[in-house]
Design a protein around this motif. Structure first.
Motif, PDB file in Angstrom:
ATOM      1  N   PRO A   1      38.235   2.493  13.782  1.00 55.74           N
ATOM      2  CA  PRO A   1      38.912   1.728  12.731  1.00 55.74           C
ATOM      3  C   PRO A   1      39.323   2.590  11.542  1.00 55.74           C
ATOM      4  O   PRO A   1      38.921   2.329  10.398  1.00 55.74           O
ATOM      5  CB  PRO A   1      37.855   0.690  12.339  1.00 55.74           C
ATOM      6  CG  PRO A   1      36.567   1.378  12.597  1.00 55.74           C
ATOM      7  CD  PRO A   1      36.787   2.241  13.808  1.00 55.74           C
TER       8      PRO A   1
ATOM      9  N   ASP B   1      38.776  -9.046   8.912  1.00 58.79           N
ATOM     10  CA  ASP B   1      39.432  -8.395  10.042  1.00 58.79           C
ATOM     11  C   ASP B   1      39.390  -9.298  11.270  1.00 58.79           C
ATOM     12  O   ASP B   1      38.430 -10.060  11.472  1.00 58.79           O
ATOM     13  CB  ASP B   1      38.729  -7.063  10.354  1.00 58.79           C
ATOM     14  CG  ASP B   1      38.866  -6.082   9.203  1.00 58.79           C
ATOM     15  OD1 ASP B   1      40.009  -5.737   8.852  1.00 58.79           O
ATOM     16  OD2 ASP B   1      37.826  -5.661   8.644  1.00 58.79           O
TER      17      ASP B   1
ATOM     18  N   SER C   1      33.830  -3.937  11.336  1.00 55.93           N
ATOM     19  CA  SER C   1      34.278  -4.461  10.038  1.00 55.93           C
ATOM     20  C   SER C   1      33.106  -4.894   9.174  1.00 55.93           C
ATOM     21  O   SER C   1      32.407  -5.859   9.499  1.00 55.93           O
ATOM     22  CB  SER C   1      35.220  -5.655  10.259  1.00 55.93           C
ATOM     23  OG  SER C   1      35.468  -6.329   9.049  1.00 55.93           O
TER      24      SER C   1
ATOM     25  N   HIS D   1      33.570  -6.141   6.252  1.00 59.62           N
ATOM     26  CA  HIS D   1      34.027  -7.390   5.632  1.00 59.62           C
ATOM     27  C   HIS D   1      33.516  -8.592   6.437  1.00 59.62           C
ATOM     28  O   HIS D   1      33.055  -9.585   5.867  1.00 59.62           O
ATOM     29  CB  HIS D   1      35.557  -7.434   5.577  1.00 59.62           C
ATOM     30  CG  HIS D   1      36.175  -6.349   4.769  1.00 59.62           C
ATOM     31  ND1 HIS D   1      36.578  -5.153   5.317  1.00 59.62           N
ATOM     32  CD2 HIS D   1      36.459  -6.266   3.445  1.00 59.62           C
ATOM     33  CE1 HIS D   1      37.087  -4.384   4.378  1.00 59.62           C
ATOM     34  NE2 HIS D   1      37.021  -5.024   3.227  1.00 59.62           N
ATOM     35  N   ASN D   2      33.622  -8.503   7.769  1.00 60.81           N
ATOM     36  CA  ASN D   2      33.170  -9.604   8.603  1.00 60.81           C
ATOM     37  C   ASN D   2      31.654  -9.753   8.555  1.00 60.81           C
ATOM     38  O   ASN D   2      31.128 -10.862   8.632  1.00 60.81           O
ATOM     39  CB  ASN D   2      33.633  -9.378  10.050  1.00 60.81           C
ATOM     40  CG  ASN D   2      35.122  -9.597  10.214  1.00 60.81           C
ATOM     41  OD1 ASN D   2      35.884  -9.495   9.260  1.00 60.81           O
ATOM     42  ND2 ASN D   2      35.551  -9.895  11.416  1.00 60.81           N
TER      43      ASN D   2
END
Length: 439
Positions: free
Chosen positions: A63, A376, A399, A401-402
């Protein structure tokens, strides 16, 4: 009993009656339908291969941006280039053949339901699917019709093949050998006539589509199912699926199993599209994948009940504390039957509202944040039993964020469940103290 409690019980009785009359018959039909069960079994058979391929995604496609100058990004890209010759063949021969595997599993499962030879029928389903693939048009890698793009064709051809075999067997249109001939040989000769019909009919269909419309059946199926795939990847579809699954579970019917069985083809098609976009370096098109369902909406199991376990462990009620101890380990891996039946939540009017509302609210929040680009999108399929924060990160290609969103969903669930738990705890304490007072 208070007047308010009587009203609540009356409203709950009306709701239960509506669910029993409208939804339960459909759910029972789905759970007994041989074709729906065959579809579900086909995807379950393919699950280990999907997971193996998905686990390799972060190593093959790290990523980071390809032109990034950050030392860590450069190191990840170098590792990816180093391991690609070893890992890519595994990736391509698991996810790259997923439709073929699903064709075999679906055909074999339906054949078992009809009491037909499973292995021969499964192989027939594979050949029926391969008959319709234009191999000259396949691109290198996993994103041809042998992969996720051919799922609907695989399902249709597998079911068609088994229905033809069943028809020929029932009518006796087969070559019958004496009993002295070995069983496998007898079954092989018995399959010759239906197999010949299946292959010739599909070959005729393939030639007719190419000559008349210059299209293959997988292309036609992709166009026919495109509106359904697009419709399934919407917030209303997600909320409806959640609502039906949780209403059925509240009645004691495994609603999640029914809904996921119906949604599996669309999830796989969306997963294939997201992975194709990842390989091409394009924006990922789909939000509603199985990872979104498992790691944002069903944390600790149906209803996102993991926070209830923590509350129960600290409860003053002996009953709730024992249920919490029993359900702790399973809930960490998204198995919450001890909580659903131990509290209980099923058929408990007190927990109806949070049991329905928690996943719906988390779904709306996660969907909007994903659409706005804060979260994401998922590119991998992991076992549903992976702990939610870890699964949310890994399935979205690492991710963080997740991961934070999954933790926020847990916090949100805790906040909503807490007032209802406090009331339930008081009721349980009262029930536990009444026998002692009576003595």
């Amino acid at each position: 009993m208070s007047k308010q409690s009587g009203v609540n019980l009356q409203a709950m009785g009306i709701l239960v009656s509506i669910i029993e009359q409208r939804m339960v018959p459909v759910a029972n039909w789905l759970t007994r339908s041989q074709h729906v069960l065959a579809l579900r079994d086909g995807f379950q058979l393919a699950m280990p291969f999907i997971i193996i391929g998905s686990l390799l995604v972060p190593f093959l496609y790290p990523p980071v941006l390809a032109d990034s100058v950050h030392p860590l990004a450069q190191w990840l890209l170098a590792v990816s280039r180093l391991v690609s010759p070893l890992l890519y063949p595994v990736y391509a021969h698991t996810l790259g053949l997923i439709s073929l595997i699903i064709a075999y599993g679906t055909a074999a499962s339906l054949a078992k339901a009809y009491q037909l030879p499973e292995r021969l029928s499964g192989l027939t389903g594979c050949l029926a699917f391969l008959m319709l693939i234009d191999f000259s048009s396949l691109q290198p890698g996993i994103f041809g019709y042998l992969g996720g793009l051919g799922i609907f064709t695989a399902l249709c051809t597998a079911i068609y093949a088994i229905e033809v075999i069943r028809l020929f067997y029932r009518r006796g249109w087969c070559i019958h050998m004496p009993e002295e001939v070995p069983l496998m040989t007898r079954r092989g000769f018995q399959l010759i006539m239906p197999l010949l019909f299946i292959m010739l009919s599909l070959s005729l269909l393939k030639v007719w589509l190419q000559t008349q419309f210059d299209i293959t059946l997988p292309q036609l199926m992709a166009e026919l199912f495109r509106p359904l795939i697009s419709g399934a990847d919407t917030l209303p579809a997600l909320l409806l699926a959640l609502l039906v699954a949780h209403l059925l579970w509240f009645m004691g019917i495994h609603g999640a199993l029914i809904i996921t069985g119906v949604l599996s083809p669309f999830w796989m098609a969306n997963l294939a599209a997201n992975q194709a976009a990842l390989v091409a370096g394009e924006p990922l098109p789909h939000i509603f994948l199985q990872g979104f369902w498992d790691y944002f909406l069903l944390i600790g199991g149906t209803g996102s009940t993991l926070p209830l376990v923590w509350m129960a462990l600290r409860s003053r009620s002996r009953t709730l504390k024992s249920v919490g101890k029993l359900g702790l380990l399973p809930s960490l891996f998204n198995i919450n039957e001890p909580i659903l039946f131990g509290f209980p939540i099923i058929m408990n009017p007190l927990f109806f509202l949070p049991f329905i509302a928690v996943p719906l609210l988390n779904a709306i929040l996660a969907w909007q944040l994903t659409q706005w680009g804060f979260l994401d999108r998922f590119v991998a399929l992991l076992p549903w039993s992976v702990p939610a924060p870890l699964g949310a990160a890994w399935a979205a290609n690492g991710s963080w964020h997740n991961l934070l969103m999954s933790l926020f969903c847990i916090f949100n669930s805790w906040m909503i469940y807490r007032p209802f738990f406090v009331i339930h705890e008081k009721m349980m304490l009262q029930q536990e103290t009444e026998p002692a007072t009576a003595e």
